[in-house]
Design a protein around this motif. Structure first.
Motif, mmCIF file in Angstrom:
data_model
loop_
_atom_site.group_PDB
_atom_site.id
_atom_site.type_symbol
_atom_site.label_atom_id
_atom_site.label_comp_id
_atom_site.label_asym_id
_atom_site.label_seq_id
_atom_site.Cartn_x
_atom_site.Cartn_y
_atom_site.Cartn_z
ATOM 1 N N ASP A 142 28.618 39.265 37.325
ATOM 2 C CA ASP A 142 30.078 39.289 37.406
ATOM 3 C C ASP A 142 30.649 37.891 37.121
ATOM 4 O O ASP A 142 30.252 36.910 37.755
ATOM 5 C CB ASP A 142 30.493 39.739 38.812
ATOM 6 C CG ASP A 142 31.976 40.034 38.926
ATOM 7 O OD1 ASP A 142 32.785 39.422 38.204
ATOM 8 O OD2 ASP A 142 32.338 40.881 39.770
ATOM 9 N N ALA A 320 23.708 49.597 45.016
ATOM 10 C CA ALA A 320 25.115 49.693 45.418
ATOM 11 C C ALA A 320 25.387 51.005 46.143
ATOM 12 O O ALA A 320 26.149 51.036 47.122
ATOM 13 C CB ALA A 320 26.021 49.570 44.199
ATOM 14 N N VAL A 326 30.156 44.867 47.585
ATOM 15 C CA VAL A 326 30.652 44.621 46.233
ATOM 16 C C VAL A 326 29.455 44.367 45.324
ATOM 17 O O VAL A 326 28.660 43.463 45.565
ATOM 18 C CB VAL A 326 31.623 43.431 46.201
ATOM 19 C CG1 VAL A 326 32.005 43.099 44.759
ATOM 20 C CG2 VAL A 326 32.873 43.733 47.024
ATOM 21 N N CYS A 327 29.351 45.155 44.280
ATOM 22 C CA CYS A 327 28.209 45.059 43.375
ATOM 23 C C CYS A 327 28.412 43.876 42.423
ATOM 24 O O CYS A 327 29.454 43.786 41.757
ATOM 25 C CB CYS A 327 28.050 46.355 42.588
ATOM 26 S SG CYS A 327 26.645 46.356 41.455
ATOM 27 N N PRO A 330 29.044 44.475 37.372
ATOM 28 C CA PRO A 330 30.150 45.408 37.095
ATOM 29 C C PRO A 330 29.741 46.616 36.253
ATOM 30 O O PRO A 330 30.300 47.708 36.424
ATOM 31 C CB PRO A 330 31.163 44.529 36.346
ATOM 32 C CG PRO A 330 30.900 43.143 36.851
ATOM 33 C CD PRO A 330 29.409 43.081 37.045
ATOM 34 N N ARG A 333 29.053 50.236 37.563
ATOM 35 C CA ARG A 333 30.129 51.204 37.840
ATOM 36 C C ARG A 333 30.043 52.389 36.891
ATOM 37 O O ARG A 333 30.154 53.556 37.309
ATOM 38 C CB ARG A 333 31.489 50.516 37.721
ATOM 39 C CG ARG A 333 32.676 51.438 37.948
ATOM 40 C CD ARG A 333 33.988 50.672 37.811
ATOM 41 N NE ARG A 333 35.129 51.563 37.986
ATOM 42 C CZ ARG A 333 35.653 52.307 37.009
ATOM 43 N NH1 ARG A 333 35.138 52.238 35.782
ATOM 44 N NH2 ARG A 333 36.691 53.085 37.240
ATOM 45 N N ALA A 348 32.049 54.918 42.471
ATOM 46 C CA ALA A 348 32.400 54.117 41.301
ATOM 47 C C ALA A 348 33.885 53.763 41.278
ATOM 48 O O ALA A 348 34.276 52.740 40.707
ATOM 49 C CB ALA A 348 32.018 54.858 40.026
ATOM 50 N N PHE A 354 33.661 48.160 43.593
ATOM 51 C CA PHE A 354 34.007 47.669 42.261
ATOM 52 C C PHE A 354 35.502 47.354 42.260
ATOM 53 O O PHE A 354 36.335 48.224 41.978
ATOM 54 C CB PHE A 354 33.673 48.716 41.192
ATOM 55 C CG PHE A 354 32.209 49.052 41.112
ATOM 56 C CD1 PHE A 354 31.322 48.224 40.429
ATOM 57 C CD2 PHE A 354 31.705 50.184 41.743
ATOM 58 C CE1 PHE A 354 29.975 48.514 40.368
ATOM 59 C CE2 PHE A 354 30.358 50.489 41.685
ATOM 60 C CZ PHE A 354 29.488 49.645 40.997
ATOM 61 N N THR A 356 39.293 46.481 41.582
ATOM 62 C CA THR A 356 40.138 46.700 40.409
ATOM 63 C C THR A 356 40.503 45.352 39.780
ATOM 64 O O THR A 356 40.379 44.293 40.411
ATOM 65 C CB THR A 356 41.425 47.423 40.804
ATOM 66 O OG1 THR A 356 42.182 46.567 41.696
ATOM 67 C CG2 THR A 356 41.126 48.747 41.500
ATOM 68 N N ARG A 360 40.937 41.845 41.671
ATOM 69 C CA ARG A 360 40.108 40.702 41.271
ATOM 70 C C ARG A 360 40.949 39.452 41.040
ATOM 71 O O ARG A 360 40.506 38.329 41.276
ATOM 72 C CB ARG A 360 39.309 41.053 40.020
ATOM 73 C CG ARG A 360 38.194 42.061 40.261
ATOM 74 C CD ARG A 360 37.660 42.618 38.950
ATOM 75 N NE ARG A 360 36.985 41.614 38.162
ATOM 76 C CZ ARG A 360 35.701 41.284 38.281
ATOM 77 N NH1 ARG A 360 34.941 41.892 39.171
ATOM 78 N NH2 ARG A 360 35.155 40.354 37.520
#
Length: 387
Positions: A142, A320, A326-327, A330, A333, A348, A354, A356, A360
């Protein structure tokens, strides 16, 4: 029981005792002295030390960890997986004698919170990884987690899982929304709000409420935040400072709002849909617990292969789905969304796994408290919190 609830029960009080015994030793290890002769080619083995309840397990046999077993079959590398990390400070005290005396810890991979990982990196107690041998890490990590101040370029650390420290509240019982951290100080929450007791876990969210840029906060920002806390404590506005027992308080209704971890709230919401988690408009902290390879680890290349394996989106998705943090990948997802499984598809779309794009934009990773700052700041914090 959430993972962090268990950890607080196992590790309560251990950290202070561990650090009181050893402190932070002045034992910097230069880069040229960190590597041992790597046995990976002839010894298909590695030792992986992690926290409890932090990996996928077989539904019928919790001693089996499917992703690890698949790695072993595909690579021919056997993994000794231990759940021995219950507290960052306690584990630091456990392995620091070996590291400061330039000895093998007996572990090839360890996982600690990034605020503690900064200490290992600063002391030179972990090795730089070969990113050329980790194409999935290089491609899938990420972007929000790529550039921590303590480890530029993420050369020594790789996030295992991530999370958000924000606000949880019971919307039905409170009767209103919370969108800003300072709304915790309204009169209707007097005696009904809790904050986290750990300075490293708590300070960033509280600083951001005052408009501080936590990526480069100053001593003045810290003191402004603690001055406000003193006033709130004197007014008895804050019910108490907690570990993960805030989960029990929020569930029972003894508190209506609290500082909370995103991973815990997913589990709370399964039992009580009135519980909401908020990333305040002024922002919240994104944190990680990261994989590292200690100095003199005997199976460095094997460890790098395992770390890269967990950055395959299909593998990251399986973890996850189990741990609900929080994975850090990304792309996992889409794996969950296209799985054909209703529960996985819903996961997902969960912004606490994950986030939004809008969310973020309000997340930041705080710069770490330096070794020079820590003694005075800890003393000031502990006097307020009552530790």
């Amino acid at each position: 029981m959430s993972r962090r609830t268990l950890l607080r029960a196992l590790g309560a009080g251990a950290g202070a005792a561990a650090l009181a015994g050893c402190g932070v030793p002045a034992a910097y290890v230069a880069p040229r002295d960190r590597a041992a002769a790597d046995r990976s080619e002839r010894d298909k083995h590695l030792v992986f030390a992690n926290w409890p309840l932090y990996i996928d397990v077989d539904e019928d046999d919790p001693q089996k960890r499917p992703t690890l077993e698949d790695f072993e079959k595909a690579s021919g590398i056997s993994v000794k997986y231990t759940e021995e990390i219950n507290d960052n400070d306690e584990f630091f005290g456990k392995i620091s004698p070996a590291l400061m005396n330039h000895q093998d810890t007996g572990r090839d991979i360890i996982v600690v919170s990034d605020w503690m990982a900064s200490r290992y990196v600063r002391l030179g107690w972990v090795q730089q990884m070969d990113r050329a041998a980790q194409p999935h890490v290089a491609r899938e990590l990420d972007p929000l987690l790529r550039k921590p101040a303590f480890d530029p370029g993420r050369l020594h650390t790789v996030p295992w899982q991530s999370g958000i420290t924000g606000i949880a509240y019971n919307r039905k019982k409170l009767g209103r929304e919370i969108r800003h951290t300072n709304e915790l100080w309204h009169d209707d929450l007097r005696g009904k709000v809790t904050l986290l007791a750990g300075m490293d876990e708590a300070f960033a969210l509280l600083m951001m409420a005052g408009g501080a840029d936590v990526t480069r906060w100053t001593a003045d920002d810290f003191h402004t935040m603690t001055d406000q806390l003193r006033r709130l404590v004197r007014k008895r506005h804050i019910r108490r400072f907690t570990g993960n027992d805030y989960i029990k308080d929020l569930s029972s209704g003894d508190v209506l709002a609290c500082q909370a971890y995103s991973g815990d709230v997913i589990q709370l919401q399964a039992d009580n849909p009135d519980i909401e988690f908020v990333v305040p408009e002024e922002g919240a902290e994104l944190w990680a617990e990261s994989l590292m390879i200690p100095d003199l680890a005997r199976h460095k290349r094997n460890a790098e292969r395992l770390i890269d394996y967990y950055y395959r989106p299909d593998v990251a998705a399986r973890v996850a789905a189990e741990v609900n943090y929080v994975c850090p990948v990304p792309a996992a997802r889409e794996v969950l969304a296209s799985s054909g499984d209703k529960e996985l598809a819903e996961l997902a779309e969960n912004p606490l796994v994950f986030p939004t794009d809008e969310m973020r934009g309000r997340l930041a990773t705080a710069r770490d408290i330096t070794a020079r700052e820590r003694p005075a700041f800890s003393k000031e914090w502990n006097e307020i919190v009552g530790l």
